[in-house]
Design a protein around this motif. Structure first.
Motif, PDB file in Angstrom:
ATOM      1  N   ILE A  49     -10.299 -33.322  -9.927  1.00 58.13           N
ATOM      2  CA  ILE A  49      -8.746 -32.649 -10.157  1.00 58.13           C
ATOM      3  C   ILE A  49      -7.676 -32.806  -9.162  1.00 58.13           C
ATOM      4  CG2 ILE A  49      -6.901 -32.031 -12.227  1.00 58.13           C
ATOM      5  CD1 ILE A  49      -9.933 -33.015 -13.390  1.00 58.13           C
ATOM      6  N   SER A  81      -1.335 -24.113 -23.773  1.00 60.97           N
ATOM      7  CA  SER A  81      -1.973 -24.948 -24.687  1.00 60.97           C
ATOM      8  C   SER A  81      -3.718 -24.218 -25.737  1.00 60.97           C
ATOM      9  CB  SER A  81      -2.520 -26.454 -23.416  1.00 60.97           C
ATOM     10  OG  SER A  81      -3.311 -25.193 -22.788  1.00 60.97           O
ATOM     11  N   ASP A 137     -13.518 -36.543 -24.347  1.00 67.14           N
ATOM     12  CA  ASP A 137     -12.451 -36.897 -22.992  1.00 67.14           C
ATOM     13  C   ASP A 137     -13.497 -36.240 -21.741  1.00 67.14           C
ATOM     14  OD1 ASP A 137      -9.972 -37.620 -24.932  1.00 67.14           O
ATOM     15  OD2 ASP A 137      -9.867 -35.435 -25.556  1.00 67.14           O
ATOM     16  N   SER A 195     -12.367 -33.844 -17.369  1.00 63.64           N
ATOM     17  CA  SER A 195     -11.486 -33.067 -16.217  1.00 63.64           C
ATOM     18  C   SER A 195     -10.398 -32.953 -16.637  1.00 63.64           C
ATOM     19  CB  SER A 195     -11.585 -34.734 -15.956  1.00 63.64           C
ATOM     20  OG  SER A 195     -11.427 -35.779 -16.745  1.00 63.64           O
ATOM     21  N   ASP A 196      -9.993 -33.337 -18.508  1.00 58.71           N
ATOM     22  CA  ASP A 196      -8.551 -33.018 -19.066  1.00 58.71           C
ATOM     23  C   ASP A 196      -8.287 -31.701 -19.298  1.00 58.71           C
ATOM     24  OD1 ASP A 196      -7.761 -35.714 -19.133  1.00 58.71           O
ATOM     25  OD2 ASP A 196      -8.618 -36.268 -20.832  1.00 58.71           O
ATOM     26  N   ALA A 217      -7.353 -29.371 -15.930  1.00 64.49           N
ATOM     27  CA  ALA A 217      -6.684 -29.553 -15.188  1.00 64.49           C
ATOM     28  C   ALA A 217      -5.582 -28.542 -15.838  1.00 64.49           C
ATOM     29  CB  ALA A 217      -5.668 -31.187 -15.113  1.00 64.49           C
ATOM     30  N   LEU A 218      -6.157 -28.079 -16.900  1.00 67.28           N
ATOM     31  CA  LEU A 218      -5.423 -27.179 -17.680  1.00 67.28           C
ATOM     32  C   LEU A 218      -6.123 -25.656 -17.705  1.00 67.28           C
ATOM     33  CD1 LEU A 218      -4.848 -29.250 -21.326  1.00 67.28           C
ATOM     34  CD2 LEU A 218      -2.740 -28.381 -19.564  1.00 67.28           C
TER      35      LEU A 218
END
Length: 208
Positions: free
Chosen positions: A25, A41, A68, A71-72, A75-76
């Motif tokens: 990332i 989140s 999804d 990777s998403d 990142a979080l």
């Protein structure tokens, strides 16, 4: 896994199961903003599913990583400690994704590990070593349970699965020595311990 007195390599404690995922990332957001976003989140996702009566919402969250990609989520959440909600959910999603993508390999390692530490089979959800469909369905049930049922139990069960697979991986490394299996065993054991710890924190109401 060999007995404590053998010459097999000892497990270390790496930070995560697949650190290369997080390293892919780009960029480094502000640490305080990133931490707040991770916690907010994760809590919003957990609360949203828990209070929803729509089964489609649950299934969408179950397939979040598959649809999804990791990777998403990385990142979080990947930078969060295992003792936090985003860190625990990140490890749970990574383990779930690996089981879904590499079921035969996971079952092979699980069967080897279940001979070494058979008592954990019951905690993971299997009285007998599973087949591929069983272990994949069980990881679905564990991930679903994290959002709709008992989070502490789900994390504890996932920790048991990872720990059994870690010991199986170490057993296979003893039979066919190689640095890759040894590193995988170390990372899986670390993940199993972190998930078990997260389960204890959740049970005590301290998984922030």
């Amino acid at each position: 896994m060999s007995s404590p007195g053998s010459s097999s390599p000892r497990f270390r404690r790496p930070a995560s199961l697949f650190p290369s995922t997080a390293e892919a990332i780009p960029g480094d957001p502000d640490p305080s903003t990133s931490t707040d976003l991770a916690h907010d989140s994760a809590q919003a996702l957990l609360d949203g599913v828990f209070h929803s009566s729509d089964p489609e919402v649950v299934e969408r969250v179950l397939r979040l990583a598959a649809q999804d990609g990791l990777s998403d989520l990385a990142a979080l959440w990947s930078g969060s400690p295992a003792s936090t909600l985003p860190g625990a959910l990140w490890r749970l999603y990574v383990l779930h994704t690996w089981v879904q993508h590499s079921g035969e390999d996971v079952v092979h390692r699980y069967r080897a590990g279940s001979r070494t530490i058979p008592g954990l089979r019951y905690l993971s959800g299997f009285a007998e070593p599973p087949d591929v469909q069983q272990v994949q369905r069980t990881m679905d049930d564990i991930l679903r349970g994290a959002f709709t049922g008992d989070l502490a139990l789900a994390l504890t069960r996932a920790g048991a699965v990872a720990t059994i697979v870690a010991h199986g991986t170490a057993q296979l490394a003893d039979e066919d020595p190689g640095p890759q299996r040894t590193r995988q065993a170390e990372r899986l054991l670390s993940t199993g311990e972190e998930l078990a710890m997260a389960g204890r924190h959740a049970e005590a109401g301290r998984l922030d």
